[in-house]
Motif scaffolding. Sequence first.
Motif, PDB file in Angstrom:
ATOM      1  N   GLU A  56     -26.790 -20.195 -35.715  1.00  0.00           N
ATOM      2  CA  GLU A  56     -26.921 -18.535 -36.057  1.00  0.00           C
ATOM      3  C   GLU A  56     -27.216 -18.832 -34.305  1.00  0.00           C
ATOM      4  N   PHE A  57     -27.791 -19.366 -33.787  1.00  0.00           N
ATOM      5  CA  PHE A  57     -28.475 -19.750 -31.626  1.00  0.00           C
ATOM      6  C   PHE A  57     -27.070 -19.276 -30.983  1.00  0.00           C
ATOM      7  N   ILE A  58     -26.250 -19.452 -31.443  1.00  0.00           N
ATOM      8  CA  ILE A  58     -25.070 -19.786 -30.638  1.00  0.00           C
ATOM      9  C   ILE A  58     -24.954 -18.170 -30.963  1.00  0.00           C
ATOM     10  N   GLU A  59     -24.569 -17.944 -32.269  1.00  0.00           N
ATOM     11  CA  GLU A  59     -23.720 -16.539 -32.570  1.00  0.00           C
ATOM     12  C   GLU A  59     -24.484 -15.429 -32.118  1.00  0.00           C
ATOM     13  N   ILE A  60     -26.276 -15.385 -32.033  1.00  0.00           N
ATOM     14  CA  ILE A  60     -26.597 -14.866 -30.870  1.00  0.00           C
ATOM     15  C   ILE A  60     -26.695 -14.461 -29.917  1.00  0.00           C
ATOM     16  N   ALA A  61     -26.942 -15.649 -29.358  1.00  0.00           N
ATOM     17  CA  ALA A  61     -26.187 -15.398 -27.826  1.00  0.00           C
ATOM     18  C   ALA A  61     -24.921 -15.208 -27.538  1.00  0.00           C
ATOM     19  N   ALA A  62     -23.863 -15.261 -27.668  1.00  0.00           N
ATOM     20  CA  ALA A  62     -23.075 -13.949 -28.413  1.00  0.00           C
ATOM     21  C   ALA A  62     -23.621 -12.695 -27.901  1.00  0.00           C
ATOM     22  N   ALA A  63     -24.412 -12.196 -28.396  1.00  0.00           N
ATOM     23  CA  ALA A  63     -24.399 -11.118 -29.182  1.00  0.00           C
ATOM     24  C   ALA A  63     -25.005 -10.319 -27.624  1.00  0.00           C
ATOM     25  N   LEU A  64     -25.899 -11.340 -27.733  1.00  0.00           N
ATOM     26  CA  LEU A  64     -27.132 -10.800 -26.145  1.00  0.00           C
ATOM     27  C   LEU A  64     -26.359 -11.053 -24.830  1.00  0.00           C
ATOM     28  N   GLU A  65     -25.139 -11.860 -25.212  1.00  0.00           N
ATOM     29  CA  GLU A  65     -24.138 -12.523 -23.925  1.00  0.00           C
ATOM     30  C   GLU A  65     -25.265 -13.144 -22.820  1.00  0.00           C
ATOM     31  N   ILE A  66     -25.924 -13.791 -23.661  1.00  0.00           N
ATOM     32  CA  ILE A  66     -26.305 -15.375 -22.923  1.00  0.00           C
ATOM     33  C   ILE A  66     -26.253 -16.106 -22.625  1.00  0.00           C
ATOM     34  N   ASP A  67     -25.947 -16.940 -20.593  1.00  0.00           N
ATOM     35  CA  ASP A  67     -25.129 -17.808 -20.548  1.00  0.00           C
ATOM     36  C   ASP A  67     -26.069 -18.570 -21.316  1.00  0.00           C
ATOM     37  N   VAL A  68     -25.556 -19.782 -22.147  1.00  0.00           N
ATOM     38  CA  VAL A  68     -26.690 -20.275 -23.205  1.00  0.00           C
ATOM     39  C   VAL A  68     -26.702 -21.738 -22.149  1.00  0.00           C
ATOM     40  N   LEU A  69     -26.158 -22.417 -22.033  1.00  0.00           N
ATOM     41  CA  LEU A  69     -26.578 -23.936 -20.154  1.00  0.00           C
ATOM     42  C   LEU A  69     -28.082 -23.302 -20.069  1.00  0.00           C
ATOM     43  N   LEU A  70     -27.517 -21.849 -19.357  1.00  0.00           N
ATOM     44  CA  LEU A  70     -28.518 -21.563 -18.290  1.00  0.00           C
ATOM     45  C   LEU A  70     -30.093 -21.476 -19.342  1.00  0.00           C
ATOM     46  N   PHE A  71     -30.044 -20.255 -20.358  1.00  0.00           N
ATOM     47  CA  PHE A  71     -31.000 -20.710 -21.761  1.00  0.00           C
ATOM     48  C   PHE A  71     -31.275 -21.804 -21.561  1.00  0.00           C
ATOM     49  N   ILE A  72     -30.857 -22.430 -22.075  1.00  0.00           N
ATOM     50  CA  ILE A  72     -31.448 -24.654 -22.323  1.00  0.00           C
ATOM     51  C   ILE A  72     -32.069 -25.109 -21.138  1.00  0.00           C
ATOM     52  N   LYS A  73     -31.249 -24.603 -20.098  1.00  0.00           N
ATOM     53  CA  LYS A  73     -32.447 -24.830 -18.805  1.00  0.00           C
ATOM     54  C   LYS A  73     -33.548 -24.519 -18.542  1.00  0.00           C
ATOM     55  N   ARG A  74     -34.049 -23.049 -19.186  1.00  0.00           N
ATOM     56  CA  ARG A  74     -34.407 -21.801 -19.221  1.00  0.00           C
ATOM     57  C   ARG A  74     -36.262 -22.520 -20.088  1.00  0.00           C
ATOM     58  N   TYR A  75     -35.285 -23.120 -21.027  1.00  0.00           N
ATOM     59  CA  TYR A  75     -35.997 -23.772 -22.649  1.00  0.00           C
ATOM     60  C   TYR A  75     -36.772 -25.250 -21.584  1.00  0.00           C
ATOM     61  N   ARG A  76     -35.987 -26.341 -21.454  1.00  0.00           N
ATOM     62  CA  ARG A  76     -36.584 -26.768 -21.315  1.00  0.00           C
ATOM     63  C   ARG A  76     -37.667 -26.869 -20.273  1.00  0.00           C
ATOM     64  N   THR A  77     -37.592 -26.875 -19.107  1.00  0.00           N
ATOM     65  CA  THR A  77     -38.896 -26.136 -18.032  1.00  0.00           C
ATOM     66  C   THR A  77     -39.722 -25.276 -18.805  1.00  0.00           C
ATOM     67  N   SER A  78     -39.597 -24.368 -19.591  1.00  0.00           N
ATOM     68  CA  SER A  78     -40.481 -23.807 -20.224  1.00  0.00           C
ATOM     69  C   SER A  78     -41.558 -25.115 -21.088  1.00  0.00           C
ATOM     70  N   THR A  79     -40.731 -26.161 -21.797  1.00  0.00           N
ATOM     71  CA  THR A  79     -41.620 -26.518 -22.291  1.00  0.00           C
ATOM     72  C   THR A  79     -42.215 -28.139 -22.225  1.00  0.00           C
ATOM     73  N   GLU A  80     -41.903 -28.060 -20.614  1.00  0.00           N
ATOM     74  CA  GLU A  80     -41.843 -29.488 -20.932  1.00  0.00           C
ATOM     75  C   GLU A  80     -43.789 -29.844 -20.637  1.00  0.00           C
ATOM     76  N   GLY A  81     -43.738 -31.392 -20.622  1.00  0.00           N
ATOM     77  CA  GLY A  81     -44.926 -31.225 -20.630  1.00  0.00           C
ATOM     78  C   GLY A  81     -45.742 -30.513 -21.812  1.00  0.00           C
ATOM     79  N   ALA A  82     -45.281 -29.866 -22.960  1.00  0.00           N
ATOM     80  CA  ALA A  82     -45.700 -29.298 -24.417  1.00  0.00           C
ATOM     81  C   ALA A  82     -46.063 -30.018 -25.020  1.00  0.00           C
TER      82      ALA A  82
END
Length: 82
Positions: A56-82
């Motif tokens: 579902e995330f992959i489908e939503i990413a496509a609908a939002l025209e999100i670069d999945v790899l960049l999104f994952i990198k930003r997510y990992r940066t945002s959650t480091e140490g959490a």
Amino acid sequence: MPNPIHDPKYQVFRQMLLDARKEKGLQQVEVAERLGKTQSFVSKYERGERRLDFCEFIEIAAALEIDVLLFIKRYRTSTEGA
């Protein structure tokens, strides 16, 4: 075991999807139309009432025209140490 939908990392994920939608200037109904789903589907995952699976995330990413790899990198940066 706490419900994974309330995990702080999942909340970061949800917020990132919400921010991506808003950055694109899209309403929930527009995303829903792109997905072939109802507006309530988008509302429920954005509010945390429904957990998304990977496919579902992959489908939503496509609908939002999100670069999945960049999104994952930003997510990992945002959650480091959490």
